[in-house]
Design a protein around this motif. Structure first.
Motif, mmCIF file in Angstrom:
data_model
loop_
_atom_site.group_PDB
_atom_site.id
_atom_site.type_symbol
_atom_site.label_atom_id
_atom_site.label_comp_id
_atom_site.label_asym_id
_atom_site.label_seq_id
_atom_site.Cartn_x
_atom_site.Cartn_y
_atom_site.Cartn_z
ATOM 1 N N GLN A 1 -56.619 -31.819 -14.293
ATOM 2 C CA GLN A 1 -56.899 -31.119 -15.527
ATOM 3 C C GLN A 1 -55.823 -31.461 -16.488
ATOM 4 O O GLN A 1 -55.965 -31.910 -17.662
ATOM 5 N N GLU A 2 -54.457 -31.486 -16.183
ATOM 6 C CA GLU A 2 -53.196 -31.663 -16.889
ATOM 7 C C GLU A 2 -53.187 -33.224 -17.175
ATOM 8 O O GLU A 2 -52.863 -33.507 -18.415
ATOM 9 N N LYS A 3 -53.553 -34.065 -16.092
ATOM 10 C CA LYS A 3 -53.520 -35.580 -16.432
ATOM 11 C C LYS A 3 -54.672 -36.162 -15.685
ATOM 12 O O LYS A 3 -54.980 -36.593 -14.665
ATOM 13 N N PRO A 4 -55.860 -36.123 -16.597
ATOM 14 C CA PRO A 4 -57.144 -36.549 -16.417
ATOM 15 C C PRO A 4 -57.330 -37.980 -16.317
ATOM 16 O O PRO A 4 -58.540 -38.530 -16.096
ATOM 17 N N GLY A 5 -56.583 -38.639 -16.805
ATOM 18 C CA GLY A 5 -57.016 -40.181 -17.457
ATOM 19 C C GLY A 5 -57.337 -41.237 -16.041
ATOM 20 O O GLY A 5 -58.152 -41.749 -16.159
ATOM 21 N N SER A 6 -56.469 -41.015 -15.046
ATOM 22 C CA SER A 6 -56.706 -41.853 -13.909
ATOM 23 C C SER A 6 -58.224 -41.269 -13.189
ATOM 24 O O SER A 6 -59.004 -42.378 -12.851
ATOM 25 N N PHE A 7 -58.504 -39.839 -13.185
ATOM 26 C CA PHE A 7 -59.593 -39.721 -12.677
ATOM 27 C C PHE A 7 -60.722 -40.117 -13.263
ATOM 28 O O PHE A 7 -61.864 -40.729 -12.904
ATOM 29 N N PHE A 8 -60.773 -40.093 -14.632
ATOM 30 C CA PHE A 8 -61.976 -40.387 -15.566
ATOM 31 C C PHE A 8 -61.970 -41.849 -15.571
ATOM 32 O O PHE A 8 -63.211 -42.404 -15.383
ATOM 33 N N ALA A 9 -61.203 -42.730 -15.269
ATOM 34 C CA ALA A 9 -61.122 -43.985 -15.083
ATOM 35 C C ALA A 9 -61.802 -44.206 -13.785
ATOM 36 O O ALA A 9 -62.672 -45.341 -13.925
ATOM 37 N N MET A 10 -61.344 -43.712 -12.805
ATOM 38 C CA MET A 10 -62.351 -43.966 -11.726
ATOM 39 C C MET A 10 -63.536 -43.694 -11.547
ATOM 40 O O MET A 10 -64.560 -44.361 -10.908
ATOM 41 N N ILE A 11 -63.980 -42.579 -12.425
ATOM 42 C CA ILE A 11 -65.406 -42.123 -12.199
ATOM 43 C C ILE A 11 -66.129 -43.188 -13.120
ATOM 44 O O ILE A 11 -67.146 -43.523 -12.645
#
Length: 439
Positions: A50-60
């Motif tokens: 949650q602190e650095k969600p950018g990569s996660f949401f890009a993958m999603i």
């Protein structure tokens, strides 16, 4: 059959990614920290994500869009032959192929909306922390495996956000409003008892209220003069059985110290007279400015190790006294009954008899009024009616606010001693206001 199996796998994968996206975004940090403190590493992993969600949401987004495209291609090829056979039973015209394609599109879209999007997201919203903890490791692994694509798309999105001067990472600060909202939700569903809810609410009010809202005002202070005789001293103690009394020299602003009532009682029990002497006084007085908040006053009492303080204004004039018990009464509210005189007496469902010195914050809570006009200009309900009338009110004078009538019913000199607050019906309020305008 292989195509049907492929569609089923795509729906399952779509459901997994949709559920993970909502769960990790909606998981509450406060609850996750509690679980992480209990030793759950997955909860800490969710917090880190949650602190650095950018990569996660890009993958999603990469995964969901790929699934949607593949689902459309495979689904149309798989279902069209079956739909053509079904349509042929009722229609064999020139538009049969287009109708079959449209039905295939509607069926595959409905399947993905229902099972790959709507239901998974609802499940994730119902129990976000549970779902997030279960999927976080898999999501971290998938994010790592798609690193080249993630870096490319995440980098472009960061550039766009910076161009619009928007933050690239989420900054979550728990505010008082957030805590109050959680408390209200807990009180409504029963996980937080009402008395606990009120207790925490009173605690938050300590920072927003100043000493004049709870202190004993100057005109109500019972004090001794050094020249008082034994009978005067004894009568004051009998009529006002307080623990401590101020002692002054001529007037209240010339304070010499305080004396405990047990000191006077000791003199009387020994057969002597009640008398005041400088040796018997406690000259170490605690002075507090009237602008001090209740929270700061508690800290001052703690540092001074006393339970009694004199409240003064900016001109060093005594405006009141306050005790630790007064502060605790404010903190505990109605949870603990006290035998002191009540400031608010309920007459019936729609009217209350109120002491003029009642703090305006207590009136707001009682009547469920969000705000009074220009609250910074007064602190009590008497101050409100004086401010509204622009003069000292007389008996039976009244003002209106919201759906209530505030009427002065007891005037002691120029002091508004008591008010009657009455809730008015809508038609009654309209008629009264119309009559005021006509007059």
């Amino acid at each position: 059959m292989s195509d049907l199996l492929g569609i089923s796998i795509l729906i399952i994968l779509g459901a997994l990614f949709a559920m993970s996206e909502i769960a990790i975004a909606a998981a509450r940090k406060i609850k996750l920290r509690v679980i992480a403190d209990e030793g759950n590493q997955n909860a800490q992993a969710v917090l880190d994500l949650q602190e650095k969600p950018g990569s996660f949401f890009a993958m999603i987004q990469i995964a969901l869009n790929a699934i949607a495209i593949l689902g459309g291609i495979i689904g149309e090829q798989t279902l069209s032959p079956y739909m053509s056979q079904i349509v042929s039973f009722v229609y064999t015209g020139e538009l049969a192929e287009q109708i079959s394609f449209l039905l295939s599109f509607l069926v595959i879209t409905s399947l993905f909306i229902l099972f790959a999007d709507l239901l998974p997201k609802r499940i994730a919203m119902i129990m976000p922390e549970t779902v997030a903890i279960k999927v976080v490791k898999l999501m971290n692994w998938l994010t790592f495996s798609l690193t080249p694509f993630v870096l490319f798309f995440n980098g472009i999105s960061n550039v766009v956000l910076r161009l619009f001067k928007m933050p690239t990472e989420r900054e979550e600060v728990v505010t008082t409003e957030d805590i109050v909202a959680v408390m209200e939700a807990g009180a409504q569903d029963g996980s937080l008892q009402q008395q606990e809810y009120h207790l925490i609410g009173n605690l938050f009010e300590l920072e927003g209220r100043t000493l004049p809202t709870v202190m004993t005002t100057r005109d109500s202070i019972v004090y001794f003069n050094m020249n008082d005789d034994s009978e005067t001293i004894s009568n004051k103690i009998l009529e006002n059985p307080h623990h401590q009394f101020l002692v002054c020299d001529g007037q209240l602003d010339n304070l010499l110290g305080t004396i405990e009532s047990k000191t006077i009682l000791h003199q009387l029990l020994n057969g002597g007279k009640a008398e005041l002497s400088l040796q018997a006084l406690n000259k170490d007085l605690l002075y507090l400015p009237e602008t001090l908040t209740l929270s700061d006053a508690l800290n001052a009492f703690k540092s001074a190790s006393t339970q009694f303080a004199v409240v003064v204004n900016e001109y060093a004039l005594v405006v009141g006294v306050i005790t630790l018990k007064d502060l605790m009464n404010c903190f505990m509210g109605d949870l603990v009954p006290y035998n002191d005189d009540q400031q608010i007496v309920k007459r019936d469902e729609n009217s209350w008899l109120v002491d003029g010195a009642t703090p305006i914050v207590d009136i707001k809570k009682l009547l469920e009024i969000d705000e009074f006009p220009d609250e910074s200009y007064y602190e009590t309900i008497a101050g409100f009616i004086i401010y509204k009338m622009k003069r000292m009110p007389k008996c039976a004078d009244y003002v209106f606010h919201a759906e209530f009538k505030f009427e002065a019913v007891d005037i002691d000199g120029i002091r508004v001693d008591q008010l009657l607050i009455t809730r008015l019906e809508t038609n009654e309020l309209s008629t009264t206001l119309d009559n005021q305008l006509i007059s």
